[in-house]
Scaffold this active site. Structure first.
Site, short mmCIF file in Angstrom:
data_model
loop_
_atom_site.label_atom_id
_atom_site.label_comp_id
_atom_site.label_asym_id
_atom_site.label_seq_id
_atom_site.Cartn_x
_atom_site.Cartn_y
_atom_site.Cartn_z
N ASP A 1 5.47 0.18 3.37
CA ASP A 1 5.61 -1.06 4.14
C ASP A 1 5.47 -2.28 3.22
O ASP A 1 5.43 -2.14 2.00
CB ASP A 1 4.57 -1.09 5.27
N TYR B 1 -6.02 1.26 8.42
CA TYR B 1 -7.06 1.58 7.45
C TYR B 1 -8.43 1.23 8.04
O TYR B 1 -9.20 0.46 7.46
CB TYR B 1 -6.81 0.86 6.12
N ASP C 1 0.81 -1.23 0.00
CA ASP C 1 0.00 0.00 0.00
C ASP C 1 0.84 1.28 0.00
O ASP C 1 0.45 2.27 -0.59
CB ASP C 1 -0.97 0.01 1.19
N GLU D 1 6.07 9.61 3.38
CA GLU D 1 5.71 8.28 2.86
C GLU D 1 4.80 8.40 1.64
O GLU D 1 3.80 9.12 1.67
CB GLU D 1 4.99 7.47 3.96
#
Length: 490
Positions: free
Chosen positions: A85, A234, A82, A473
């Site tokens: 990671d 999430y 995603d 990120e």
């Protein structure tokens, strides 16, 4: 605050003409949107999980996650990590896929040679989502990899040593949100492939129908079923009605089946959203459905058009109903959820561009109080957001990696920050990546071209710091939403 800043919105327009011509900056300092579009799609190759294809251009990545699904005796290889990671979260992945598909349907005729790349990016996700939906009857797989364990490691996806726990929703542990978003992704993609690969398109649509039926029949939020496996990463904060609306909207477009229209009507459309994201789909559904009111003159969808315009009145900085704030440099800023702000900017920018395009085609305007909104009002604001991201901002920094002369070099991304398998074949363990790589002030050894990071803070400030994941990120859903606007401006 938002109104006070409107006068400053134009302050930094044209500042890029001062930049030395370079990668991403065209003649006379104009931004090279075609280059940005190419790079925004190339990014997805850097996020791939599974066995990489022969035409893989991001050569510092290798095969990874090849045993995904084996704990449940199924094949769940493929799909995308995603963000920075090594976890596959299907909820944001499916949203990314829906947005890439919508971008392709809406702007494919402006993509040129990148249309093929966009289709490949979509298919990489849908091949995986099909496995998740079809592997086990009565079960929808929704993720691979324990995020709580994964986030304690700093290692390449090629070296994953943590347990690849498999997560699913079932009739007794439902997940209407993730199921309806998966259905939306499959239905949207079925339209992308309808003419080029009818057999694949038909499989996508049939699966979308089945997954949507599951979402409708077994109601519940996947956060309640899966707990710490998805929260706080999430969590479905907005509930699942927005996904049911979104999924039904896409299935209505893909099937023209009155069942989905009748179902839509039972959901109502009363949410007063001023956001659009992987979690909250209301505004996206309103804009998507308003196409039928604006372009097809279908009075049944007038309500959604009104909701879309109410949403846009909250976004426009000079609207009396504006609830979104802007930085001094002119960037939309979500003060309620400031982490990874650019995800909201790219998603809302997509809606601005798309609704502006619908208005332009139907020669319409609308009002926010005494403010008359034209297609150019929306498209102009969208362009300012895109230009800000690409470097027309107070820092003169592009927030897309590899675009322009100045961009983030220390992004929070495991594969980018660690040496590639080619340069260091021996395994890098769970903890071994922190020293000397994570804590190093050196630029990342691998440039993740096209990645858009979380972006600057509310003061337009940005420290290029790997440990500052809220700003440094990248994520698939940031890129998934900007592809359409980039194609439009290209």
């Amino acid at each position: 605050m938002a109104k006070a800043m409107t006068s400053r919105l134009f302050l930094f327009m044209g500042s890029l003409t001062l930049l030395v011509l370079g990668n991403g900056v065209g003649v006379e300092g104009n931004l090279d949107y075609k280059d940005a579009l190419l790079k925004s799609l190339l990014f997805f190759q850097g996020q791939r999980s599974g066995t990489l294809p022969a035409n893989q251009q991001v050569s510092w990545r290798s095969n990874s996650g090849l045993s995904d699904g084996s704990l449940d005796h199924v094949d769940l290889t493929g799909g995308y990590y995603d963000a920075g990671d090594n976890v596959k979260f299907n909820f944001p992945m499916a949203f990314t896929t829906t947005m890439l598909s919508w971008s392709t349907l809406e702007y494919g005729n402006r993509m040129g040679p990148q249309l093929q790349e966009a289709s490949a990016a979509i298919r990489w996700a849908t091949d995986y989502l099909l496995k998740c939906a079809r592997a086990t009857p009565g079960k929808l797989y929704v993720g691979v990899g324990d995020p709580n364990v994964d986030h304690k490691c700093w290692q390449r996806p090629e070296d994953i040593s943590t347990v690849r726990t498999v997560y699913s929703v079932t009739p007794s542990n439902p997940g209407s949100d993730v199921a309806a978003e998966t259905a939306a992704a499959l239905a949207a993609a079925s339209l992308v492939f309808r003419n080029v690969d009818p057999k694949y398109s038909s499989l996508l649509l049939q699966t979308a129908r089945e997954v949507m039926a599951f979402a409708i029949q077994y109601r519940g939020a996947y956060s309640d079923s899966l707990g710490s496996a998805v929260c706080p990463f999430y969590c479905s904060y907005s509930g699942y009605n927005d996904e049911l609306l979104w999924g039904a909207s896409w299935l209505l477009r893909a099937t023209n089946d009155a069942y989905y229209y009748n179902f839509l009507k039972t959901l109502g459309a009363n949410d007063q959203a001023d956001i659009f994201s992987w979690d909250n789909k209301y505004a996206g559904a309103y804009v998507f459905l308003s196409r039928l009111a604006l372009l097809d003159k279908d009075k049944n969808f007038e309500q959604f058009k009104q909701q879309a315009e109410s949403f846009l009145c909250k976004i426009l900085p000079n609207s009396p109903y504006s609830t979104i704030q802007y930085t001094q440099g002119g960037l939309m800023f979500n003060f309620k959820q400031p982490q990874s702000n650019l995800q909201y900017v790219t998603s809302i920018t997509f809606l601005l561009t798309t609704y502006g395009k619908y208005m332009d085609s139907s020669k319409q305007t609308f009002n926010c109080g005494s403010l008359v909104v034209t297609p150019n009002s929306l498209i102009g604001l969208a362009k300012r957001q895109v230009d800000y991201i690409l470097g027309d901002n107070p820092n003169k920094m592009s927030y897309m990696v590899g675009f322009g002369p100045n961009f983030p070099k220390r992004i929070h991304h495991r594969a980018s920050s660690l040496p590639s398998k080619a340069s260091q074949p021996q395994i890098i363990g769970c903890d071994a990546g922190f020293q000397p790589f994570f804590y190093s002030s050196d630029p990342n050894p691998n440039v993740l071209v096209g990645a858009i990071v979380g972006g600057p803070n509310q003061n337009d400030g940005f420290t290029d710091d790997r440990s500052d994941y809220a700003h440094s990120e990248p994520a698939t859903y940031i890129n998934g939403a900007i592809v359409g606007p980039l194609a439009y401006f290209a």
